[in-house]
Design an enzyme around this catalytic site. Structure first.
Site, PDB file in Angstrom:
ATOM      1  N   LYS A 150      -0.424   3.822  -0.456  1.00  0.00           N
ATOM      2  CA  LYS A 150      -1.633   3.041  -0.207  1.00  0.00           C
ATOM      3  C   LYS A 150      -1.662   2.455   1.197  1.00  0.00           C
ATOM      4  O   LYS A 150      -2.734   2.366   1.811  1.00  0.00           O
ATOM      5  CB  LYS A 150      -1.794   1.930  -1.245  1.00  0.00           C
ATOM      6  N   THR A 151      -0.482   2.052   1.733  1.00  0.00           N
ATOM      7  CA  THR A 151      -0.463   1.521   3.098  1.00  0.00           C
ATOM      8  C   THR A 151      -0.856   2.601   4.093  1.00  0.00           C
ATOM      9  O   THR A 151      -1.601   2.348   5.051  1.00  0.00           O
ATOM     10  CB  THR A 151       0.930   0.960   3.444  1.00  0.00           C
ATOM     11  N   GLU A 156      -3.641  -4.857  -2.284  1.00  0.00           N
ATOM     12  CA  GLU A 156      -3.107  -5.579  -3.456  1.00  0.00           C
ATOM     13  C   GLU A 156      -4.213  -6.364  -4.169  1.00  0.00           C
ATOM     14  O   GLU A 156      -4.040  -7.538  -4.528  1.00  0.00           O
ATOM     15  CB  GLU A 156      -1.977  -6.532  -3.031  1.00  0.00           C
ATOM     16  N   ARG A 206      10.697   0.186  -8.070  1.00  0.00           N
ATOM     17  CA  ARG A 206      11.259  -0.142  -6.753  1.00  0.00           C
ATOM     18  C   ARG A 206      12.317   0.891  -6.366  1.00  0.00           C
ATOM     19  O   ARG A 206      12.684   0.987  -5.198  1.00  0.00           O
ATOM     20  CB  ARG A 206      11.932  -1.525  -6.751  1.00  0.00           C
TER      21      ARG A 206
END
Length: 763
Positions: free
Chosen positions: A32-33, A218, A597
């Site tokens: 997404k970044t 976010e 993660r």
């Protein structure tokens, strides 16, 4: 370079939809970044949008800085895009126009941290004789603001609450005191900006016309007022691009409402929805485990992440006897991963649901000289000596800041007690002045003259520094404040505690110097903002340390190897969520965040017993274990030992920044022995009556070449340890694998000989 080249098909479709409202539901690790930064570059390079007209909002300074760096590398003019957190954006708007809200505030307002707000509320409760449950009142104050409600609206909504009248009373007094101090709390940054827009349409029009394109990262973490602010800013052009993942919404306790994602399709006509489902981070096994778990949640979009990442290793699930065995084994795994697996310590994270679970891991990592840092716990800028120094700096920026002055009026000690402070406040109230004004002019007030002897030096030093404030560089000014107010002299003893506090002051000065280097021309106001708005995640650095953190603290980060520990019913998920489906789904999302993660290896573990909240309990494994398809544990090869009488000695909590090999035994804190952690005595906790003493299993790296070297250790040898200093081996057990070593004042430690950082000093 073609901006679209590095995007997959899903990302390209979303990027190319440049008009109107766009919702991108982006799963963990789906890039997404990259999508956000490439969209900004596309707008500038291909659509020729002026960077000045683009706003990008995210939730942490770390994420904002990463986004800035990427955009600037992608396209010319990227440095002119406004990229910030919600709170930083609002600070910038308020610094320019807060005076339009009336005379209560000016542009030099102070931003109160949570601890500052807590201090104000505690003072009010004490004065009003309302008990000491400050957390309850702080919750209601924040909840009211995050819901973007006036206090009377909040009262009406919560009229069933027995103490609602007290809440209203405390709220109003809290607001009055903040206004008197020209101070805003975190929530005020949002609410005051909202009020500024509502009461001054010309200000809103300026910003909504300016920002032709708005991007929000976010989005699942936005609360009501953040959602409202976003709508207001997008009111002119309606070009809003939001990215979020309802499966990673884990902040409802601070007002976040993941249903804001669904509201986009209701509040914006013809909003387009895109899904990012290709995961670039996790292996197939890790992803399958996470997908299986999160699929049980009801309030979510129908999506399933997939990956092309091969070489998939099965997710490891182990059940240990207690938290000591768990910490011992995790430490052994880490040692093997670094020494023989090719990993760095910084590739590895140990994730817990509660801060209370970190202590055994801290002790074991320290024992084996494994460098680590703790996140999600006590922050550097929350330490007393640092808060005192920050308060000194704040009164030069905002002389009305009564909370800051109250904190340091008797630090270093000047003999100014509560009675003297009450006198100063009474004079200030009568004269309509700030307390600092009274202190600087005590000779003008008959009732204050008896305090002149105690405060004359403070007043004179302040006046001198106030004159030098403009001429000195920021870092030089901070040094002058420390020196002229004789702050270092407050920690003059040679105790370990005072030595550490002096080191923290030095570290603070270093942080100011670094800020000056990276932000030329910025003032003390900007530095204080950067500190106050900093989250725990922002302080994470690139040093080679294992990360030990709460799951909340690592949201948005990734590691090659992750240990998710303490997966027991009542711990993860928390016991209070057992009968509440909404809360249980949030706990499940939190577990999903923990699992995702991990990029290459995921180790999950639970314990049969755990010492928590002052007692030892028999534990059942978390329901999330079976829900994620992990099933029965399949432990790696182990060796066993019967001796369960070793004394586990616990120290006061070791430093958050414990690092590789730095301190000798002289600098280690005094150890307190909590025997109930390691001894299962019927008289202490009645544990032996219902659970047999097991054979403890310790992970052994079957490829270890060092294991044969343990034969050189013998009872009676004097050995040196890089952290604990010199000790004597008092017992060896389990075929020479384990040793009890007495380190004198540090206590007796039971260590695995093949990984402990030991050197034989004397046979």
């Amino acid at each position: 370079m073609n901006i679209l080249d590095k995007l997959n098909e899903e990302q390209q479709h979303a990027l190319l939809c440049t008009q109107g409202a766009v919702l991108v539901t982006a799963g963990a690790g789906t890039g997404k970044t990259r999508l956000l930064t490439h969209r900004i570059a596309y707008l500038i390079e291909e659509l020729k949008v002026n960077p000045y007209n683009i706003l990008a909002i995210t939730f942490t300074n770390k994420a904002a800085n990463e986004m800035k760096t990427r955009v600037e590398a992608l396209v010319d003019g990227g440095n002119r895009v406004w990229i910030s957190t919600f709170h930083s954006m609002c600070v910038r708007i308020l610094r320019a126009d807060i005076d339009k809200l009336g005379s209560a505030y000016d542009r030099n307002f102070t931003i109160y941290s949570d601890s500052d707000s807590e201090k104000v509320v505690k003072t009010i409760l004490k004065e009003y004789s309302l008990g000491d449950d400050h957390k309850k009142f702080m919750f209601h104050i924040s909840n009211c603001k995050n819901k973007n409600m006036e206090i009377l609206q909040y009262k009406k909504q919560n009229e069933y609450m027995r103490e609602i009248d007290d809440v209203v009373r405390v709220y109003n007094e809290y607001e009055r005191r903040l206004q008197e101090s020209n101070a805003l709390d975190f929530d005020d940054l949002l609410t005051k900006t909202f009020k500024l827009f509502v009461n001054n349409p010309e200000v809103l029009e300026f910003y909504s016309r300016r920002f032709e394109y708005i991007l929000v990262d976010e989005f699942q973490d936005t609360n009501k007022i953040q959602y409202d602010l976003t709508r207001m800013l997008a009111s002119c052009h309606q070009n809003i691009f939001v990215v979020g993942d309802e499966d990673q919404s884990i902040y409802s306790w601070r007002g976040a409402d993941f249903t804001n994602i669904f509201n986009i399709t209701k509040d914006y006509a013809n909003a387009k929805i895109f899904k990012l489902q290709q995961n670039y981070r996790c292996t197939k096994e890790i992803l399958n485990t996470a997908n299986t778990l999160i699929a049980l949640n009801s309030e979510r979009f129908n999506k399933k992440l997939w990956t092309n990442k091969e070489n998939s290793e099965k997710v490891s699930y182990n059940v240990y006897y207690d938290e000591q065995e768990e910490a011992e084994n995790v430490s052994a795994y880490i040692h093997s991963l670094v020494k023989r697996g090719g990993y760095n310590y910084s590739d590895i994270a140990i994730l817990v649901r509660l801060n209370a679970l970190t202590m055994p891991f801290e002790e074991k990592l320290l024992s084996y000289n494994i460098p680590y840092k703790i996140y999600g716990g006590f922050k550097f800028f929350e330490r007393a000596e640092i808060k005192n120094l920050l308060s000194y700096l704040r009164i030069f920026v905002n002389p009305k800041d009564e909370t800051a002055l109250t904190r340091i009026i008797n630090f270093p000690k000047r003999g100014v007690g509560d009675g003297a402070l009450a006198t100063l406040k009474e004079i200030a109230w009568q004269e309509g002045k700030s307390v600092l004004e009274v202190v600087l002019n005590l000779e003008d007030y008959p009732q204050g003259k008896k305090l002149i002897g105690k405060l004359a030096c403070f007043a004179e030093t302040y006046k001198q520094l106030a004159k030098d404030f403009e001429s000195l560089s920021l870092d030089d000014f901070v040094v002058e404040v420390i020196n002229r107010f004789k702050i270092r002299e407050a920690f003059a003893s040679d105790s370990d505690e005072d030595v550490d506090k002096l080191m923290n002051l030095d570290q603070f000065v270093a942080s100011v110097k670094l800020f000056v280097e990276n932000n030329p021309g910025q003032t003390l106001i900007e530095y204080l903002e950067s500190v106050t708005l900093q989250s725990d995640i922002d302080s994470m650095d690139e040093s080679n340390n294992v990360t030990v953190a709460t799951v909340h603290a690592v949201k948005g980060l990734e590691f090659k190897v992750v240990f998710v520990v303490g997966m027991e019913d009542g711990v993860f998920p928390l016991s209070r969520c057992k009968d509440n489906q909404k809360d249980l789904e949030e706990e499940r999302r939190l577990a999903y965040v923990a699992f995702t993660r991990a990029g290459e290896k995921l180790y999950v573990s639970s314990c049969k017993t755990r010492f928590l909240y002052g007692r030892r309990n028999y534990e059942m494994e978390s329901k999330f274990i079976s829900e994620s398809g992990l099933g029965k544990p399949k432990p790696k090869r182990v060796f066993e030992f019967d001796d369960y009488s070793q004394d586990y000695s616990y120290g006061n909590k070791y430093k958050n920044n414990a690092s590789f090999g730095a301190k000798t035994a002289n600098n280690i804190e005094k150890t307190t022995n909590y025997s109930s952690f390691g001894s299962y005595n019927t008289k202490q906790d009645n544990f032996s009556s219902f659970m047999p003493k097991p054979k403890t299993q310790v992970y052994v790296d079957t490829n270890s070449k060092a294991s044969g070297e343990t034969a050189k250790y013998k009872v009676g040898q004097v050995v040196g340890h890089t952290k604990f200093g010199v000790g004597t081996i008092v017992a060896i057990s389990d075929g020479g694998k384990m040793a009890d070593i007495n380190f004198g004042a540090i206590g007796t430690k039971t260590l695995m000989l093949d990984i402990a950082p030991l050197k034989i000093i004397k046979d």
